[in-house]
Design an enzyme around this catalytic site. Structure first.
Site, PDB file in Angstrom:
ATOM      1  N   THR A   4       0.849  -1.214  -0.025  1.00 54.74           N
ATOM      2  CA  THR A   4       0.046  -0.016  -0.118  1.00 54.74           C
ATOM      3  C   THR A   4       0.827   1.364   0.023  1.00 54.74           C
ATOM      4  OG1 THR A   4      -1.354  -1.269   1.390  1.00 54.74           O
ATOM      5  CG2 THR A   4      -1.824   0.934   1.259  1.00 54.74           C
ATOM      6  N   ALA A  62      12.073  -3.335  -5.403  1.00 55.67           N
ATOM      7  CA  ALA A  62      12.035  -4.718  -5.212  1.00 55.67           C
ATOM      8  C   ALA A  62      10.907  -5.323  -4.424  1.00 55.67           C
ATOM      9  CB  ALA A  62      13.255  -5.114  -4.130  1.00 55.67           C
ATOM     10  N   ILE A  70       0.713  12.672   9.655  1.00 57.28           N
ATOM     11  CA  ILE A  70       0.735  13.877  10.501  1.00 57.28           C
ATOM     12  C   ILE A  70       2.581  14.353  10.627  1.00 57.28           C
ATOM     13  CG2 ILE A  70       0.428  14.971  13.038  1.00 57.28           C
ATOM     14  CD1 ILE A  70      -2.041  12.795  13.002  1.00 57.28           C
ATOM     15  N   GLY A 121     -11.326  -3.347   5.883  1.00 55.89           N
ATOM     16  CA  GLY A 121      -9.721  -3.432   5.512  1.00 55.89           C
ATOM     17  C   GLY A 121      -9.018  -2.601   6.584  1.00 55.89           C
ATOM     18  N   GLU A 166      -6.276  -6.042  10.517  1.00 54.14           N
ATOM     19  CA  GLU A 166      -5.704  -7.112   9.748  1.00 54.14           C
ATOM     20  C   GLU A 166      -6.707  -8.464  10.245  1.00 54.14           C
ATOM     21  OE1 GLU A 166      -3.118  -7.259   7.786  1.00 54.14           O
ATOM     22  OE2 GLU A 166      -2.941  -5.034   8.003  1.00 54.14           O
ATOM     23  N   ASP A 187       0.951  -1.839  18.277  1.00 52.66           N
ATOM     24  CA  ASP A 187       1.262  -0.915  17.171  1.00 52.66           C
ATOM     25  C   ASP A 187       1.670   0.485  17.685  1.00 52.66           C
ATOM     26  OD1 ASP A 187       1.290   0.251  14.352  1.00 52.66           O
ATOM     27  OD2 ASP A 187      -0.375   1.127  15.179  1.00 52.66           O
ATOM     28  N   LYS A 199       4.953   2.948  18.044  1.00 56.90           N
ATOM     29  CA  LYS A 199       5.076   4.325  17.873  1.00 56.90           C
ATOM     30  C   LYS A 199       5.622   5.233  19.115  1.00 56.90           C
ATOM     31  CE  LYS A 199       1.495   3.838  14.455  1.00 56.90           C
ATOM     32  NZ  LYS A 199       0.191   3.763  14.164  1.00 56.90           N
ATOM     33  N   GLY A 203      -2.962   4.829   5.625  1.00 58.95           N
ATOM     34  CA  GLY A 203      -3.378   4.720   4.396  1.00 58.95           C
ATOM     35  C   GLY A 203      -2.220   5.118   3.628  1.00 58.95           C
TER      36      GLY A 203
END
Lengths: 439, 439
Positions: A13, A43, A136, A187, A190, A201, A205, A303
């Site tokens: 994506t 790649a 951001i 979507g 996952e 996640d 961060k 996104g």
């Protein structure tokens, strides 16, 4: 001048979004840089797979490593993801004197210190704006824009999927499982939603944000992490009745005992704050600095296009200083390698805040007396108390209370004792309440 | 390494805040830069005036020009304000090869193009984060963080004083004059409030923001400016009843006819948006980029400490690249001098939006028919219509309507015709409604 030749590892994506963006905005980008940014090699795992992005003129192959060593490549963008896959590639590129732009938060949260040190030895950049809060430009804000400040606190809604689910649970009255299914269907989540819903996640961060905020080595191990699986529709409803919304927050701040807190967990946020009003897949980061006071940065947290925006922002920075002495470049984490300081990371039991406690109590006299006695023994005072209607068919009644500010250690002892009571069907739900500064 | 020697011109609120901040945060700043930032000289009007800031070790004098030419000064911070006062000083410093950090939005809005050109010839920086939105690092976000984007629009609450007044008019039901008096009593507004309430300060900022957003020369003359003097308590009330708040917005965006709009005026903003929820002296800037989508930046728009935060942020950037080739430094406006493009600036009559129209109508039959006939002749359709209670003792009744999207040119013709009607006591109040993207 010659174009800057860019090699991209991974064309999912974000990779696809980056290729598209570099083509679409080639003209203004060249007006900024005085050189064009040209993707010459990509790649991928499977070159025969159809891609939604125009690749003509780009050498598409499977050998990621050869991009990292190719003397005809000036900058490598790492978008393969994963830790063990990505690390040797990033290392190889740095070793060959190529700056790397990455969106890989897991890699940097776990191996960032070594990679930044290695990049420093090689005198090349390792940029990662895209790893935190999507489009951001929060890393830049912390690392440069707010450089005059001592950062006091950061409160971030850093995972759009979890925020989407909590929004839907609130506005649609959904349970966790239904919100998760919807997020998966759209979507956003996952098939294995662990990273999003268990706070991992957001924790990756936060580890990066804390390093940049405080000039500290990255310390993912010091993090306290709780996800949102335990949050029920009722919790959201009851919190709402008390004037709060439940958000998965990533928080780092100076704790009351002098350590720096690092924690990811669902928290009640006053509903009239800007953080509370962040809904859906958006992200927001509230930063309080000693000089600037409260600031907030809001935008899409994920996104193809928003993340590509961050990748290309980094790419422009890195391309501009290609060949410049490292002295002239912004240090990876805003502080020079010799200026980093490992703080004492606070244990979560040092946290002092207000708490939301939801218990399942037997509907009989004296329950409240037993609960309040335990709280009182721990020095915890109650700010609000609500006994709810039992669920149809249930004999238990939900009892919800808010405490005044108390130490987490005391609160945990109290809840452990409360859950031992015969009249309480534990485990009870304990959530922190965060007073955030900005309106 | 040797300290970076800083000279400050002007020791008012921001100058004092900057001196204090550089002392208070000397330690983390040195961890960032590897050198200390030392204020060695300050120029003030009256050196005998007591200051709330510690000045020991600083040469305090009255000769600003000699700081600009002093070979012992590395960077000049210009905080004297004004255009004609400041320009020769900034020019002198640049001429002597000294980078300048300034908070002077009026100077740059009016003379920025010449000054940036001159700085370019001399190969030194001219940084101005503090000139826009106080402590919010919005210039850096637009100039660097969002460099991958074509900016589509910027909507800013860029004047804290006006925003404070509009907030108070709404929450306290105050009239403009009372809100102004309160803002003056609190020190938010000057005795002569023209710059704040007539939109001039916001316009100066917008001129700079547009240049950075679009890579265009600064063009203050192209701005359409309306202030908030005409806004009444009733307008705010009626807007609220329709689901909107009135904000003084600074807007630049691609207009429907291909020009770039540059306008400062009060506007109705949907009350469930983040921009609408910005209250008091805070600022917020919403930026929509083609890749990133909607983003928002929020924080204190003025004050000693927040503005000093922006000054010191610039100072760190400038100090880091002292002596570096200009090729390695970020161009003043994000785009290289040879990459700037003068767009066509749109005339305000090209604007297409919805409108709020408040008329004072005689309380008699047929008024609405006459008004709607005029609107219909201009092809303007009505979305909402409210006839209000007359003020006690008034014979007129306020009539409020919202239109569907229409061209400003047509709207203005319609209002001119409406104000000619015998049954309308003009001039009517016409306000634009802004659909802002971010939640």
């Amino acid at each position: 001048m010659d174009p800057v030749r860019v090699g991209i590892l991974g064309l999912g994506t974000v990779g696809g979004g980056t290729v598209s963006l570099l083509r679409r905005n080639a003209e203004p980008l060249e007006r900024r840089l005085g050189r064009s940014l040209e993707v010459t090699r990509v790649a991928v795992k499977d070159p025969s797979k159809p891609r939604p992005v125009e690749l003509d003129g780009i050498d598409v192959g499977t050998d990621a490593e050869s991009i990292c060593t190719d003397p005809e490549i000036d900058i490598v963008i790492e978008l393969v993801g994963g830790v063990d896959n990505a690390e040797p590639l990033v290392r190889k590129a740095l070793e060959h004197g190529k700056p790397v732009v990455t969106a890989n938060k897991a890699l940097l949260a776990e191996r960032g210190n070594e990679l930044f040190r290695f990049a420093g030895e090689k005198g090349v950049d390792l940029a990662f704006e895209a790893a935190v809060a999507g489009g951001i430009p929060i890393i830049k804000a912390l690392r440069e824009g707010l450089a005059g400040n001592r950062i006091e606190s950061v409160h971030a809604i850093a995972n759009g999927t979890a925020n989407y689910m909590l929004s839907r649970m609130r506005t649609e009255g959904m349970e966790f499982e239904d919100a998760l299914k919807e997020a998966q269907d759209l979507g956003y989540a996952e098939l294995d939603p662990t990273f999003d819903v268990d706070g991992i996640d957001a924790a990756h961060k936060l580890a990066l944000v804390a390093a940049v905020a405080f000039g500290a080595p990255i310390n993912y191990q010091a993090l306290h992490i709780e996800g949102i699986r335990s949050i029920t529709r009722e919790d959201i409803l009851y919190a709402g009745e008390l004037g709060y919304r439940i958000k998965l927050l990533a928080i780092t701040k100076h704790g009351p005992d002098g350590g720096i807190e690092l924690r990811v967990h669902p928290a009640l946020v006053p509903e009239d704050t800007m953080l509370a009003s962040v809904e859906g897949v958006f992200n927001a980061v509230q930063v309080v600095g000693d000089a600037v006071g409260p600031t907030l940065y809001y935008g899409p947290g994920a996104g193809a296009d928003p993340t590509a925006s961050a990748v290309v922002g980094d790419l422009v920075d890195v391309a501009r200083t290609l060949g410049a002495s490292p002295e002239y470049r912004v240090p990876y984490l805003g502080f020079r390698a010799d200026g980093m300081q490992e703080p004492r990371w606070a244990h979560v039991e040092e946290v002092e805040t207000e708490y939301y406690l939801r218990m399942q109590a037997q509907d009989q006299p004296g329950v409240l007396a037993q609960v309040t006695r335990i709280l009182s023994e721990e020095g915890i005072s109650i700010e609000a108390f609500r006994q709810k209607e039992p669920h149809p068919g249930d004999t238990d009644v939900p009892v919800v209370l808010l405490t005044h500010t108390t130490k987490e250690r005391a609160m945990r002892r109290a809840v452990a004792a409360i859950d031992q009571l015969d009249v309480i069907n534990g485990p009870s739900q304990l959530l922190r309440l965060e007073e955030v500064d900005a309106v």
